[in-house]
Design an enzyme around this catalytic site. Sequence first.
Site, PDB file in Angstrom:
ATOM      1  N   GLY A  15       0.813  -1.204   0.000  1.00 12.55           N
ATOM      2  CA  GLY A  15       0.000   0.000   0.000  1.00 12.55           C
ATOM      3  C   GLY A  15       0.848   1.257   0.000  1.00 12.55           C
ATOM      4  N   THR A  16       1.963   1.226   0.716  1.00 13.99           N
ATOM      5  CA  THR A  16       2.865   2.382   0.738  1.00 13.99           C
ATOM      6  C   THR A  16       3.422   2.664  -0.647  1.00 13.99           C
ATOM      7  OG1 THR A  16       3.463   2.082   3.065  1.00 13.99           O
ATOM      8  CG2 THR A  16       5.050   3.242   1.674  1.00 13.99           C
ATOM      9  N   GLN A  44      -8.081   1.610   4.998  1.00 17.19           N
ATOM     10  CA  GLN A  44      -8.867   1.160   6.144  1.00 17.19           C
ATOM     11  C   GLN A  44     -10.316   0.858   5.799  1.00 17.19           C
ATOM     12  OE1 GLN A  44      -7.899   0.245   9.068  1.00 17.19           O
ATOM     13  NE2 GLN A  44      -5.776   0.877   8.860  1.00 17.19           N
ATOM     14  N   SER A  79      -4.397  -1.529   0.540  1.00 20.60           N
ATOM     15  CA  SER A  79      -3.406  -2.539   0.929  1.00 20.60           C
ATOM     16  C   SER A  79      -4.116  -3.801   1.378  1.00 20.60           C
ATOM     17  CB  SER A  79      -2.522  -2.000   2.052  1.00 20.60           C
ATOM     18  OG  SER A  79      -1.484  -2.901   2.360  1.00 20.60           O
ATOM     19  N   ALA A  80      -3.722  -4.951   0.810  1.00 16.54           N
ATOM     20  CA  ALA A  80      -4.450  -6.198   1.028  1.00 16.54           C
ATOM     21  C   ALA A  80      -4.410  -6.681   2.466  1.00 16.54           C
ATOM     22  CB  ALA A  80      -3.903  -7.284   0.097  1.00 16.54           C
ATOM     23  N   HIS A  81      -3.314  -6.447   3.178  1.00 13.09           N
ATOM     24  CA  HIS A  81      -3.237  -6.994   4.536  1.00 13.09           C
ATOM     25  C   HIS A  81      -4.165  -6.282   5.512  1.00 13.09           C
ATOM     26  CE1 HIS A  81      -0.351  -3.643   5.080  1.00 13.09           C
ATOM     27  NE2 HIS A  81      -0.651  -3.734   6.367  1.00 13.09           N
ATOM     28  N   CYS A 140       4.944   7.353  23.970  1.00 13.49           N
ATOM     29  CA  CYS A 140       5.787   6.429  24.722  1.00 13.49           C
ATOM     30  C   CYS A 140       5.976   5.093  24.019  1.00 13.49           C
ATOM     31  CB  CYS A 140       5.177   6.184  26.098  1.00 13.49           C
ATOM     32  SG  CYS A 140       4.962   7.686  27.058  1.00 13.49           S
TER      33      CYS A 140
END
Length: 460
Positions: free
Chosen positions: A69-70, A177, A194-196, A320
């Site tokens: 996807g990136t 998303q 993105s497939a994942h 954090c």
Amino acid sequence: MAYFDAASAAPLHPVARQAMLASLDEGWADPARLYREGRRARLLLDAAREAAAEAVGCRADELVFTPSGTRAVHSGVAGALAGRRRVGRHLIVSAVEHSSVLHAAEELERDGGTVTRVPVDRAGAVDSGAFAAALDDSTALACLQSANHEVGTEQPVTEVAEACRGAGVPLLVDAAQSLAWGKVPGDWSLLTASAHKWGGPSGVGLLVVRKGVRFAPQGAADERESGRAPGFENLPAIVAAAASLRAVRAEAAQEAARLRELTERIRARVPGLVPDVEVVGDAVRRLPGIVTFSCLYVDGETLLHELDRAGFSVSSGSSCTSSTLTPSHVLKAMGVLTEGNVRVSLPPGTPGEDVERFLEVLPGAVAAVRERLGAPAAAESAPATGADLVVDALGRRCPIPVIELAKVIGDVPVGGTVRVLSDDEAARLDIPAWCEMRGQEYVGEERAERGTAYLVRRIR
């Protein structure tokens, strides 16, 4: 173990596993070749492209598969900017886009272009009017996610796409998303996913470029995937991605209703179970499976470890939990509490019993972390001394500056001030957020000899 981090990566869908195993036997050859094995592989690739295009709502020849996807985002942004370079080098993005979009924007700025980052409201949504106002004659491209990855807020894509279309500017939508839940509305020009994120295998992304959009692929030319995604296609993974997208879409309506009920249960009950909690994100216009909240006086990384030991895998946007010790850019843009942040993103099939068990475990986990950090009780107060106070929290990171402030606010009279000295970037966000949650006045910040002084006035 209950896995509650589907927004990062959804578990592999059974259909994806079956499709991948089957295509390992049939789809190993080069789909660009004309012999039998190549033709068989080409049929699989074409069928996967048709299935993915149907799910997206585009033509098959508008969609290419990328290694992630990136990569889809970076290729889409670079190609669209290059295709419209004669128009100008101005890019518009929302302040809460995925880091892949923001990194592409930073690259453009380093290369001499300009970027407008449209702010969001406290729920994480952009104002479509503000987005439209950022368009000008030099705007080459606009980018807007369909829904936010950290808080689940859906964006006004239809309204923004209409404004962009009226200005003649292409709109790239990051649908990573939301694509599992349905087609992206509006007259957008480019789309990435993105497939994942929907239960497909990792290593497969989608890039859609509508016909008529000026687009110039960047990098060395390649004959594969219309020149927009060079390299040999990972055909088994592509077939699995398309098959799983079709499968989750078939289940989407029923599963969305079920997950909305579960996340609404969390949104409604967490503030009553845990003191000093802020639930963030839009309460209505949001994805079905994501709910995010932040806990005062809590170290986010420690809380995640506590929940992990209790059997729950969750994510966080707290500073954090990052090696850079910088707050989440999404929470920062929203102006909400960043410390002690928990994102629960439920994968399809999550049983209600797991959510109930999470709600039972959460109060004890938060209390344990607060006790170790020496956090004040929710109603803790002390007699006023009549003097303004200075809290030295230099060299101490989240959530200690806020904890120290909370311990002493009752020591000053109404109208008195507390100056918190801190060199932690998160304090700039979390001290104002604490004031809003606890009904105190945030006066502002001043430069100090070391770090920054944050001024808080007690008003009750």
